[in-house]
Design a protein around this motif. Structure first.
Motif, PDB file in Angstrom:
ATOM      1  N   SER A  42       9.759  10.341  -3.671  1.00  0.00           N
ATOM      2  CA  SER A  42       8.984   9.376  -4.157  1.00  0.00           C
ATOM      3  C   SER A  42       9.198   7.939  -3.619  1.00  0.00           C
ATOM      4  CB  SER A  42       9.757   9.255  -5.758  1.00  0.00           C
ATOM      5  OG  SER A  42      11.309   8.738  -5.220  1.00  0.00           O
ATOM      6  N   VAL A  43       9.731   7.900  -2.251  1.00  0.00           N
ATOM      7  CA  VAL A  43       9.652   6.607  -1.603  1.00  0.00           C
ATOM      8  C   VAL A  43       9.249   6.826  -0.372  1.00  0.00           C
ATOM      9  CG1 VAL A  43      11.445   5.523  -2.984  1.00  0.00           C
ATOM     10  CG2 VAL A  43      12.007   6.813  -0.789  1.00  0.00           C
ATOM     11  N   HIS A  44       8.419   8.021  -0.068  1.00  0.00           N
ATOM     12  CA  HIS A  44       8.070   8.124   1.347  1.00  0.00           C
ATOM     13  C   HIS A  44       6.983   7.235   1.809  1.00  0.00           C
ATOM     14  CE1 HIS A  44       9.429  12.714   1.690  1.00  0.00           C
ATOM     15  NE2 HIS A  44      10.503  11.791   1.905  1.00  0.00           N
ATOM     16  N   GLY A  45       6.009   6.748   0.941  1.00  0.00           N
ATOM     17  CA  GLY A  45       4.866   5.900   1.124  1.00  0.00           C
ATOM     18  C   GLY A  45       5.595   4.663   1.772  1.00  0.00           C
ATOM     19  N   VAL A  46       6.423   4.182   0.721  1.00  0.00           N
ATOM     20  CA  VAL A  46       6.888   2.896   1.290  1.00  0.00           C
ATOM     21  C   VAL A  46       7.695   2.861   2.394  1.00  0.00           C
ATOM     22  CG1 VAL A  46       8.783   2.562  -0.353  1.00  0.00           C
ATOM     23  CG2 VAL A  46       7.688   0.701   0.267  1.00  0.00           C
ATOM     24  N   SER A  47       8.511   3.855   2.489  1.00  0.00           N
ATOM     25  CA  SER A  47       9.453   3.803   3.742  1.00  0.00           C
ATOM     26  C   SER A  47       8.832   4.093   5.007  1.00  0.00           C
ATOM     27  CB  SER A  47      10.594   5.172   3.594  1.00  0.00           C
ATOM     28  OG  SER A  47       9.877   6.364   3.247  1.00  0.00           O
ATOM     29  N   SER A  48       7.544   4.741   4.989  1.00  0.00           N
ATOM     30  CA  SER A  48       6.738   5.004   6.245  1.00  0.00           C
ATOM     31  C   SER A  48       6.069   3.802   6.410  1.00  0.00           C
ATOM     32  CB  SER A  48       5.760   6.258   5.827  1.00  0.00           C
ATOM     33  OG  SER A  48       6.440   7.625   5.534  1.00  0.00           O
ATOM     34  N   ALA A  49       5.771   3.035   5.416  1.00  0.00           N
ATOM     35  CA  ALA A  49       5.055   1.912   5.600  1.00  0.00           C
ATOM     36  C   ALA A  49       5.931   0.651   6.507  1.00  0.00           C
ATOM     37  CB  ALA A  49       4.759   0.916   4.521  1.00  0.00           C
ATOM     38  N   LEU A  50       7.436   0.878   5.998  1.00  0.00           N
ATOM     39  CA  LEU A  50       8.289  -0.050   6.705  1.00  0.00           C
ATOM     40  C   LEU A  50       8.523   0.619   8.074  1.00  0.00           C
ATOM     41  CD1 LEU A  50      10.763  -0.602   3.662  1.00  0.00           C
ATOM     42  CD2 LEU A  50       9.511  -1.938   4.519  1.00  0.00           C
TER      43      LEU A  50
ATOM     44  N   ARG B  60      -6.793   2.353 -16.602  1.00  0.00           N
ATOM     45  CA  ARG B  60      -5.547   2.800 -17.106  1.00  0.00           C
ATOM     46  C   ARG B  60      -4.580   3.100 -16.129  1.00  0.00           C
ATOM     47  NH1 ARG B  60      -7.214   6.207 -22.629  1.00  0.00           N
ATOM     48  NH2 ARG B  60      -8.069   4.353 -23.906  1.00  0.00           N
ATOM     49  N   THR B  61      -4.922   3.882 -15.196  1.00  0.00           N
ATOM     50  CA  THR B  61      -4.085   4.496 -13.919  1.00  0.00           C
ATOM     51  C   THR B  61      -3.605   3.241 -13.338  1.00  0.00           C
ATOM     52  OG1 THR B  61      -5.074   6.603 -14.226  1.00  0.00           O
ATOM     53  CG2 THR B  61      -3.768   6.219 -12.397  1.00  0.00           C
ATOM     54  N   TRP B  62      -4.283   2.644 -12.840  1.00  0.00           N
ATOM     55  CA  TRP B  62      -4.213   1.272 -12.025  1.00  0.00           C
ATOM     56  C   TRP B  62      -3.436   0.224 -12.729  1.00  0.00           C
ATOM     57  CZ3 TRP B  62      -3.943   1.769  -7.047  1.00  0.00           C
ATOM     58  CH2 TRP B  62      -4.658   2.718  -6.297  1.00  0.00           C
ATOM     59  N   ARG B  63      -3.555   0.049 -14.027  1.00  0.00           N
ATOM     60  CA  ARG B  63      -2.838  -0.786 -14.829  1.00  0.00           C
ATOM     61  C   ARG B  63      -1.282  -0.493 -14.636  1.00  0.00           C
ATOM     62  NH1 ARG B  63      -7.247  -1.670 -18.376  1.00  0.00           N
ATOM     63  NH2 ARG B  63      -6.339  -0.203 -19.864  1.00  0.00           N
ATOM     64  N   ALA B  64      -1.297   0.963 -14.833  1.00  0.00           N
ATOM     65  CA  ALA B  64       0.216   1.490 -15.007  1.00  0.00           C
ATOM     66  C   ALA B  64       0.785   1.105 -13.700  1.00  0.00           C
ATOM     67  CB  ALA B  64       0.262   2.847 -15.474  1.00  0.00           C
ATOM     68  N   VAL B  65       0.029   1.561 -12.409  1.00  0.00           N
ATOM     69  CA  VAL B  65       0.737   1.322 -11.352  1.00  0.00           C
ATOM     70  C   VAL B  65       0.996  -0.037 -11.044  1.00  0.00           C
ATOM     71  CG1 VAL B  65      -0.119   1.536  -8.809  1.00  0.00           C
ATOM     72  CG2 VAL B  65      -0.644   3.530 -10.186  1.00  0.00           C
ATOM     73  N   LEU B  66       0.218  -0.905 -11.088  1.00  0.00           N
ATOM     74  CA  LEU B  66       0.544  -2.327 -10.982  1.00  0.00           C
ATOM     75  C   LEU B  66       1.592  -2.740 -11.658  1.00  0.00           C
ATOM     76  CD1 LEU B  66      -3.123  -3.848 -10.695  1.00  0.00           C
ATOM     77  CD2 LEU B  66      -1.541  -3.364  -8.690  1.00  0.00           C
TER      78      LEU B  66
ATOM     79  N   VAL C  88       0.714  -1.311   0.000  1.00  0.00           N
ATOM     80  CA  VAL C  88      -0.049   0.153  -0.030  1.00  0.00           C
ATOM     81  C   VAL C  88       0.810   1.257  -0.080  1.00  0.00           C
ATOM     82  CG1 VAL C  88      -1.732   1.253   1.315  1.00  0.00           C
ATOM     83  CG2 VAL C  88      -1.900  -1.367   0.969  1.00  0.00           C
ATOM     84  N   GLY C  89       1.929   1.293   0.803  1.00  0.00           N
ATOM     85  CA  GLY C  89       2.927   2.402   0.828  1.00  0.00           C
ATOM     86  C   GLY C  89       3.501   2.691  -0.526  1.00  0.00           C
ATOM     87  N   ARG C  90       4.031   1.502  -1.470  1.00  0.00           N
ATOM     88  CA  ARG C  90       4.482   1.908  -2.523  1.00  0.00           C
ATOM     89  C   ARG C  90       3.652   2.288  -3.515  1.00  0.00           C
ATOM     90  NH1 ARG C  90       7.999   4.055  -5.082  1.00  0.00           N
ATOM     91  NH2 ARG C  90       8.763   3.079  -7.119  1.00  0.00           N
ATOM     92  N   ILE C  91       2.315   2.009  -3.361  1.00  0.00           N
ATOM     93  CA  ILE C  91       1.159   2.289  -4.362  1.00  0.00           C
ATOM     94  C   ILE C  91       1.001   3.869  -4.069  1.00  0.00           C
ATOM     95  CG2 ILE C  91      -1.364   2.262  -4.721  1.00  0.00           C
ATOM     96  CD1 ILE C  91      -1.009  -0.885  -4.505  1.00  0.00           C
ATOM     97  N   ALA C  92       0.998   4.339  -2.798  1.00  0.00           N
ATOM     98  CA  ALA C  92       0.817   5.640  -2.539  1.00  0.00           C
ATOM     99  C   ALA C  92       1.898   6.517  -3.176  1.00  0.00           C
ATOM    100  CB  ALA C  92       1.037   5.974  -1.013  1.00  0.00           C
TER     101      ALA C  92
END
Length: 593
Positions: free
Chosen positions: A490-498, A288-294, A81-85
């Motif tokens: 650009s990695v604040h979401g995944v780093s906060s999740a960790l 389209r947006t979510w396909r690009a994200v995934l 979820v953090g990376r998707i953010a």
């Protein structure tokens, strides 16, 4: 108000839009607080939920998935979820998390057996957990490093406030309704907050002249599908027993309710909703947006990390601390987690789009913040679990409620400390501030080791309770701020999740290890207690001396736990001093005003 995108510098979202930023932060913080409260609400609702699932009071172990299921969803899915953010944006993830939380609440409120309750709680955990990293990253997007302290303190304070509000909220609802009402309220609040966040976005408040209207038809289809599922799960007597309406609940194939006409209607509405999202001018889901994200997310790596974290949760959640930190089943789970973790490490190196971008956590302060968070969690859980246990053992043996209320002084001081820590960040280096908070927490635990059977009757017991809560709170914002200061936006979401994952895993490991240490101390002391027949041969059933000696062994057990928690707090303090420093982190301090 939209969050800064992954390619937008953090300062771009912080210049000249303070009121809008505060509004969005207020909504996000409210959502975090409500989800945090839901983490603890099951404490008071668990007996009623067990009865509804057909479990008796002595089958508590079978009900454990109601807690571990939420925890699994909260922790295991956080990195994804953090990376998707980071890739999709903070606001869409906030809204999506609230929707998942609301759907989980609906399933829990409508649940008809233990399995459906656990599924609902799992989804609540996924949604509630996703709110935290997205909100922390949102703060980093909207405020420059020198001004993040107080907003981060607010987020930390409301998150910790959930421990106080959750049980009280559950008790208030249970006083006027049954346990299902708690989750119906969750459903309503989640949807209202999600709608409020969407409405706060500038394109919603000031749409372009030619912009398409929101997809109301799609929303109606989605709500209709969920309504069919809720009615199907609840099977209201008035409808089921009705001659006409009852036919909608009769299985078409086999005996499962999920093959009934009502279930088929739900499937049809869901299919129409998905088709609608591909044709609407302004769909609720932009494929389209979510396909690009995934495509940009390493889903395989995310699954491997989720398996690793899930194995850790299962290993320590299933352990019996009276025998060992891990039992036989726990060792198997931990071995599976280790294998998944090694495969995740390989996947990180092999994938062109790793879940945690290469170099994201390379700065020393980044790993330092994650490590500090682990030991903070290990120490904090001792307070949350063993202070009420101490109260129950000594002054409130017949009242679980009164024993739990002893912890309120600690819990109230915690968000106060978080706010103060956020405010002080502009004047004090984060490493020193976090270390100070953890030294205060360690000192509080040391004071607790001096408690005797009558200590909680004295007002002096308030000192270590308030001191400990304030100390833990003081460390919240500095650790978050240090991590966000040394990692790219650009990695604040995944780093906060960790960071959040590290604290939760620390709590799991801490409660298991410290409880085992405490019980070994209990057995060592109680081994010297003579049999009751020797102490009171005439009245073995009424032997105060025997009870006093066992109480002394219990106090020795808790002293060992508090001392171990103090060590964990001091380790966190030392790591904070050693790692949360450097030119980037020092830049958090702005000019004094």
């Amino acid at each position: 108000m939209t969050s800064a995108g992954p390619d937008e510098p953090p300062s771009a979202a912080a210049d000249g839009i303070e009121p809008a930023a505060r509004l969005l932060l207020a909504l996000a913080a409210t959502a975090v607080a409500f989800a945090a409260a839901d983490t603890y609400v099951v404490v008071v609702a668990l007996p009623d939920m067990m009865a509804a699932a057909g479990l008796s009071a002595d089958e508590l172990q079978r009900a454990a998935p109601l807690v571990s299921g939420f925890l699994l969803g909260y922790v295991a899915m956080l990195p994804l979820v953090g990376r998707i953010a980071d890739l999709r944006g903070r606001t869409p993830v906030l809204v999506g998390s609230l929707v998942v939380f609301a759907v989980g609440s609906l399933l829990t409120a409508s649940a008809y057996d233990l399995t459906t309750m656990v599924v609902g709680r799992f989804l609540q955990g996924v949604g509630g957990g996703g709110l935290v990293p997205a909100t922390l990253a949102l703060v980093a997007d909207m405020w420059p490093p020198s001004r993040r302290g107080l907003p981060l303190g607010v987020v930390g304070a409301v998150q910790e406030l959930g421990a106080v509000v959750g049980p009280l909220y559950g008790a208030v609802v249970l006083a006027v309704a049954d346990w299902r009402a708690i989750f119906w309220v969750n459903l309503a609040v989640g949807l209202v907050l999600g709608a409020a966040i969407v409405a706060s976005r500038p394109e919603t408040r000031r749409p372009d002249a030619g912009a398409a209207a929101p997809d109301v038809a799609g929303a109606v289809l989605a709500v209709g599908a969920l309504a069919c599922v809720a009615v199907l799960m609840r099977e209201p007597d008035g409808l089921v027993t009705d001659v006409e309406w009852g036919r909608a609940f009769l299985p078409v194939v086999g005996e499962s309710r999920w093959s009934s006409p009502l279930a088929l209607a739900a499937y049809g509405l869901l299919a129409l909703f998905l088709v609608r999202q591909g044709t609407a001018r302004r769909p609720l889901l932009t494929w389209r947006t979510w396909r690009a994200v995934l495509a940009a997310v390493d889903v395989i790596g995310a699954v491997l990390l989720a398996v690793a974290l899930g194995g850790v949760i299962a290993a320590f959640a299933s352990a019996d601390p009276e025998t060992a930190v891990l039992d036989g089943q726990g060792v198997v789970w931990l071995a599976a987690a280790a294998v998944a973790a090694m495969l995740f490490g390989w996947r990180q190196r092999a994938s062109p789009t790793p879940l945690v971008p290469r170099g994201a956590l390379r700065p020393r302060a980044a790993w330092g913040a994650v490590s500090v968070s682990f030991f903070v969690g290990a120490a904090l859980i001792a307070a949350l679990v063993d202070i009420p246990f101490f109260a129950r053992l000594t002054v409130y043996p017949d009242s679980q409620l009164d024993a739990a209320l002893v912890l309120v002084r600690f819990l109230v001081a915690l968000p106060v400390g978080a706010l103060v820590g956020g405010w002080l960040l502009r004047r004090v280096a984060p490493g020193l501030l976090a270390a100070t908070g953890m030294v205060l927490a360690a000192a509080a635990f040391v004071l607790m080791t001096g408690w005797d059977a009558e200590s909680l009757r004295s007002a002096a017991a308030t000192v270590p309770l308030v001191l400990g809560g304030f100390g833990f709170g003081l460390a919240v914002a500095p650790v978050n701020a240090a991590l966000l200061a040394v990692t790219d936006h650009s990695v604040h979401g995944v780093s906060s999740a960790l960071l959040v994952v590290s604290r939760m895993v620390g709590m799991l490991v801490g409660i298991s290890a410290l409880t085992t240490i405490g019980l070994r101390r209990f057995y060592a002391v109680s081994a010297d207690v003579p049999p009751v027949q020797e102490l009171c041969p005439q009245t073995p059933t009424d032997c105060p001396e025997y009870g006093d000696r066992l109480l002394a062994a219990g106090l020795a057990q808790l002293d060992a736990v508090f001392l171990g928690a103090a060590v964990c707090a001091l380790v966190a303090a030392g790591l904070a001093v050693l790692t949360l420093r450097g030119s980037h982190v020092a830049g958090l301090r702005g000019p004094s005003r």
